[in-house]
Design an enzyme around this catalytic site. Sequence first.
Site, PDB file in Angstrom:
ATOM      1  N   LYS A 109       0.851  -1.203   0.000  1.00  0.00           N
ATOM      2  CA  LYS A 109       0.000   0.000   0.000  1.00  0.00           C
ATOM      3  C   LYS A 109       0.884   1.250   0.000  1.00  0.00           C
ATOM      4  CE  LYS A 109      -1.783   1.436   4.042  1.00  0.00           C
ATOM      5  NZ  LYS A 109      -1.404   2.819   4.421  1.00  0.00           N
ATOM      6  N   ASN A 110       1.888   1.251   0.867  1.00  0.00           N
ATOM      7  CA  ASN A 110       2.691   2.455   1.062  1.00  0.00           C
ATOM      8  C   ASN A 110       3.733   2.683  -0.024  1.00  0.00           C
ATOM      9  OD1 ASN A 110       1.123   2.944   3.247  1.00  0.00           O
ATOM     10  ND2 ASN A 110       2.635   2.292   4.763  1.00  0.00           N
ATOM     11  N   ARG A 150      -4.543  10.691   5.067  1.00  0.00           N
ATOM     12  CA  ARG A 150      -3.414  11.609   5.193  1.00  0.00           C
ATOM     13  C   ARG A 150      -2.466  11.487   4.006  1.00  0.00           C
ATOM     14  NH1 ARG A 150       0.336  13.941   8.404  1.00  0.00           N
ATOM     15  NH2 ARG A 150       2.468  13.290   7.981  1.00  0.00           N
ATOM     16  N   CYS A 178      -5.400  12.203  13.110  1.00  0.00           N
ATOM     17  CA  CYS A 178      -6.061  10.939  12.795  1.00  0.00           C
ATOM     18  C   CYS A 178      -5.961  10.101  14.067  1.00  0.00           C
ATOM     19  CB  CYS A 178      -5.421  10.246  11.612  1.00  0.00           C
ATOM     20  SG  CYS A 178      -3.783   9.653  12.002  1.00  0.00           S
ATOM     21  N   ARG A 188       0.143  14.249  13.453  1.00  0.00           N
ATOM     22  CA  ARG A 188       0.757  13.999  12.149  1.00  0.00           C
ATOM     23  C   ARG A 188       0.779  15.246  11.254  1.00  0.00           C
ATOM     24  NH1 ARG A 188      -1.596   8.498   9.967  1.00  0.00           N
ATOM     25  NH2 ARG A 188       0.313   8.551   8.735  1.00  0.00           N
ATOM     26  N   PRO A 189       1.505  16.282  11.705  1.00  0.00           N
ATOM     27  CA  PRO A 189       1.619  17.489  10.888  1.00  0.00           C
ATOM     28  C   PRO A 189       2.432  17.238   9.615  1.00  0.00           C
ATOM     29  CG  PRO A 189       3.115  17.597  12.726  1.00  0.00           C
ATOM     30  CD  PRO A 189       2.311  16.357  12.909  1.00  0.00           C
ATOM     31  N   ASP A 242       4.738  19.748   8.668  1.00  0.00           N
ATOM     32  CA  ASP A 242       5.673  20.886   8.707  1.00  0.00           C
ATOM     33  C   ASP A 242       6.975  20.585   7.976  1.00  0.00           C
ATOM     34  OD1 ASP A 242       5.846  19.073  10.981  1.00  0.00           O
ATOM     35  OD2 ASP A 242       7.540  20.282  11.616  1.00  0.00           O
ATOM     36  N   GLN A 243       7.443  19.351   8.023  1.00  0.00           N
ATOM     37  CA  GLN A 243       8.705  19.019   7.341  1.00  0.00           C
ATOM     38  C   GLN A 243       8.541  19.047   5.822  1.00  0.00           C
ATOM     39  OE1 GLN A 243      11.573  18.551   9.172  1.00  0.00           O
ATOM     40  NE2 GLN A 243      10.219  19.195  10.822  1.00  0.00           N
ATOM     41  N   ASP A 289       4.314   0.077  12.053  1.00  0.00           N
ATOM     42  CA  ASP A 289       3.113  -0.525  11.456  1.00  0.00           C
ATOM     43  C   ASP A 289       2.955  -1.986  11.843  1.00  0.00           C
ATOM     44  OD1 ASP A 289       3.283   1.344   8.329  1.00  0.00           O
ATOM     45  OD2 ASP A 289       2.657   1.887  10.348  1.00  0.00           O
ATOM     46  N   ILE A 322       7.381   6.484  17.207  1.00  0.00           N
ATOM     47  CA  ILE A 322       7.062   7.222  15.979  1.00  0.00           C
ATOM     48  C   ILE A 322       5.804   8.064  16.137  1.00  0.00           C
ATOM     49  CG2 ILE A 322       6.637   7.026  13.504  1.00  0.00           C
ATOM     50  CD1 ILE A 322       9.382   5.974  14.238  1.00  0.00           C
ATOM     51  N   ARG A 374      -8.675  -0.593   4.422  1.00  0.00           N
ATOM     52  CA  ARG A 374      -7.839   0.495   3.913  1.00  0.00           C
ATOM     53  C   ARG A 374      -6.481  -0.053   3.469  1.00  0.00           C
ATOM     54  NH1 ARG A 374      -7.554   5.929   7.241  1.00  0.00           N
ATOM     55  NH2 ARG A 374      -6.057   6.176   5.553  1.00  0.00           N
TER      56      ARG A 374
HETATM   57  C1  EPZ Z   1       4.107   6.700   6.566  1.00  0.00           C
HETATM   58  O1  EPZ Z   1       3.280   7.698   7.123  1.00  0.00           O
HETATM   59  C2  EPZ Z   1       3.214   5.491   6.351  1.00  0.00           C
HETATM   60  N1  EPZ Z   1       2.140   5.839   5.414  1.00  0.00           N
HETATM   61  C3  EPZ Z   1       2.625   5.057   7.708  1.00  0.00           C
HETATM   62  O2  EPZ Z   1       1.851   3.888   7.482  1.00  0.00           O
HETATM   63  C4  EPZ Z   1       3.785   4.720   8.639  1.00  0.00           C
HETATM   64  O3  EPZ Z   1       3.266   4.380   9.904  1.00  0.00           O
HETATM   65  C5  EPZ Z   1       4.717   5.926   8.781  1.00  0.00           C
HETATM   66  O4  EPZ Z   1       5.167   6.340   7.466  1.00  0.00           O
HETATM   67  C6  EPZ Z   1       5.946   5.615   9.620  1.00  0.00           C
HETATM   68  O5  EPZ Z   1       6.640   4.534   9.052  1.00  0.00           O
HETATM   69  C7  EPZ Z   1       2.439   5.920   4.089  1.00  0.00           C
HETATM   70  O6  EPZ Z   1       3.565   5.694   3.671  1.00  0.00           O
HETATM   71  C8  EPZ Z   1       1.314   6.284   3.178  1.00  0.00           C
HETATM   72  P1  EPZ Z   1       5.934  10.025   8.828  1.00  0.00           P
HETATM   73  P2  EPZ Z   1       3.809   9.212   7.213  1.00  0.00           P
HETATM   74  O7  EPZ Z   1       5.848  11.294   8.068  1.00  0.00           O
HETATM   75  O8  EPZ Z   1       4.746   9.485   6.112  1.00  0.00           O
HETATM   76  C9  EPZ Z   1       5.893  13.152  12.391  1.00  0.00           C
HETATM   77  C10 EPZ Z   1       0.013   2.460   7.733  1.00  0.00           C
HETATM   78  O9  EPZ Z   1      -0.470   1.900   8.708  1.00  0.00           O
HETATM   79  N2  EPZ Z   1       5.960  14.165  11.321  1.00  0.00           N
HETATM   80  O10 EPZ Z   1       7.112   9.120   8.599  1.00  0.00           O
HETATM   81  O11 EPZ Z   1       2.607  10.065   7.371  1.00  0.00           O
HETATM   82  C11 EPZ Z   1       4.601  12.373  12.348  1.00  0.00           C
HETATM   83  O12 EPZ Z   1       3.612  13.067  13.098  1.00  0.00           O
HETATM   84  C12 EPZ Z   1       0.454   3.913   7.814  1.00  0.00           C
HETATM   85  O13 EPZ Z   1       0.210   1.931   6.598  1.00  0.00           O
HETATM   86  C13 EPZ Z   1       6.048  15.510  11.662  1.00  0.00           C
HETATM   87  O14 EPZ Z   1       6.073  15.878  12.843  1.00  0.00           O
HETATM   88  O15 EPZ Z   1       4.619   9.171   8.572  1.00  0.00           O
HETATM   89  C14 EPZ Z   1       4.982  11.053  12.973  1.00  0.00           C
HETATM   90  O16 EPZ Z   1       4.913  11.192  14.386  1.00  0.00           O
HETATM   91  C15 EPZ Z   1       0.157   4.496   9.195  1.00  0.00           C
HETATM   92  N3  EPZ Z   1       6.113  16.448  10.672  1.00  0.00           N
HETATM   93  C16 EPZ Z   1       6.437  10.869  12.554  1.00  0.00           C
HETATM   94  O17 EPZ Z   1       6.909  12.169  12.163  1.00  0.00           O
HETATM   95  C17 EPZ Z   1       6.099  16.098   9.344  1.00  0.00           C
HETATM   96  O18 EPZ Z   1       6.174  16.992   8.484  1.00  0.00           O
HETATM   97  C18 EPZ Z   1       6.620   9.925  11.365  1.00  0.00           C
HETATM   98  O19 EPZ Z   1       5.748  10.375  10.376  1.00  0.00           O
HETATM   99  C19 EPZ Z   1       6.005  14.721   9.016  1.00  0.00           C
HETATM  100  C20 EPZ Z   1       5.947  13.782  10.017  1.00  0.00           C
END
Ligand code: EPZ
Length: 418
Positions: free
Chosen positions: A23-24, A94, A118, A123-124, A126-127, A306, A328, A398
């Site tokens: 999926k990802n 998201r 969510c 899950r902002p 900002d980055q 995950d 995470i 999903r």
């Molecule tokens: C991806 O989400 C995956 N989704 C998630 O899978 C997975 O849990 C996650 O990466 C971590 O491995 C997809 O790839 C579509 P992150 P993502 O940005 O990219 C914080 C599933 O079950 N953060 O790596 O949204 C954020 O809040 C889903 O398949 C910021 O603060 O996750 C989190 O605490 C769930 N600012 C952490 O970083 C930002 O700009 C990691 O988030 C971005 C992220």
Amino acid sequence: MPTRLVIEGGVPLRGAVAVSAAKNAALPALTAALLTVEPVALDNVPLLADVATIRSLLERLGARITDEPDGSTRVQVAVLGSPEAPYALVSTMRASVLVLGPLVARAGVARVALPGGCAIGVRPIDQHLKGLQKLGADITITNGYVEARASRLKGARITTDLVTVTGTENLMMAAALAEGTTVLENAAREPEVADLARLLVGMGARIEGAGTERIEIEGVSELGGTRHRVIPDRIEAGTLLAAGAITGGDVTVTGVRPRHLTATLAKLEECGASITVEGDHVRCQGPARPQPAHVITSPFPGFPTDMQAQIMALLGLADGLSTITETIFENRFMHVAELCRMGARIEADGSTAVVRGVPGYQGAQVMATDLRASASLVLAGLAARGTTEVARVYHLDRGYERLESKLQSLGALIRRVR
Ligand code: EPZ
């Protein structure tokens, strides 16, 4: 009564099952088609609710998406429509934010609803936004929407404050069409990032280092179409292996990349399962009773967040005390309360859950709260004595393609009741 899964527990699962594509990896692969006017053909896109969501968002942006007779999904955005990802879609998923980078790179403008929180956290993004600003985009936030504008993105050195998977993917896609070189430091090393880079290179991008913490992208003036096979889903594979472990069965998953599963396989072995890897087959023979273990989630190649809910269901039956630390997401223990209703003894305190293993679970009516929590409830139901009913199965749909039929093929007594 809404759709639910009804499981008669206690059957050791046996047999082999093929995993679907990730999926990802499929989600960013679909949004990458925004970067070119030519068609992109993806060979094995999984049939998931999240894929349907991103398809409708892409069609709204002007994409023509067809399911070809050869089984591939063909995406072509010959003419871009209004570059806007509405709140109605972004709030349900998201990952819709993955259109942000491609839209700014292709059209010089993007309007994307800010993803609300969510179930698993705020899950902002900002980055994502800081990185786009470094690439020269003007970012404004009004009425809950991000508006990004750039006449032409320019390559830059970007170090994200934390590892973000979709953040890395958004910035890599934007940089692919920027002028000059971009270096992403502290990049996500997930296999899905490397798979996206492979697709972009197939489209003519120049990318080095994807899969490591430093990715270098040499921008090009335009990208073309290509054909691409999406990598297998390491989380679905881990979930199916955990099903073999928790039922004391003997399950082989086929079509996997073992290198994408090393932390999960190591942890399953620590829990007492015996794991055999042969080519793209991974076999899990479950223990009579799991051993306790300590789990800390971290970015790839560490133990994947995950898989946290799934391993918790397994450790809930262990012969001793385990701890699980979720580093995470700030709220990814929603499955704890439901597992406790099945007899688990788990106490979540901040980012750590203490799991006192019990000899068995009792079947119960439980409710899914998010995608991976629902998988953990299914696993617990497979091991429980009696009947378990998992409600709100839409969470499961999903991210898992026909999970109950895959489990049925392994002997599970599980059925979907509408
Ligand atoms: C991806 O989400 C995956 N989704 C998630 O899978 C997975 O849990 C996650 O990466 C971590 O491995 C997809 O790839 C579509 P992150 P993502 O940005 O990219 C914080 C599933 O079950 N953060 O790596 O949204 C954020 O809040 C889903 O398949 C910021 O603060 O996750 C989190 O605490 C769930 N600012 C952490 O970083 C930002 O700009 C990691 O988030 C971005 C992220």
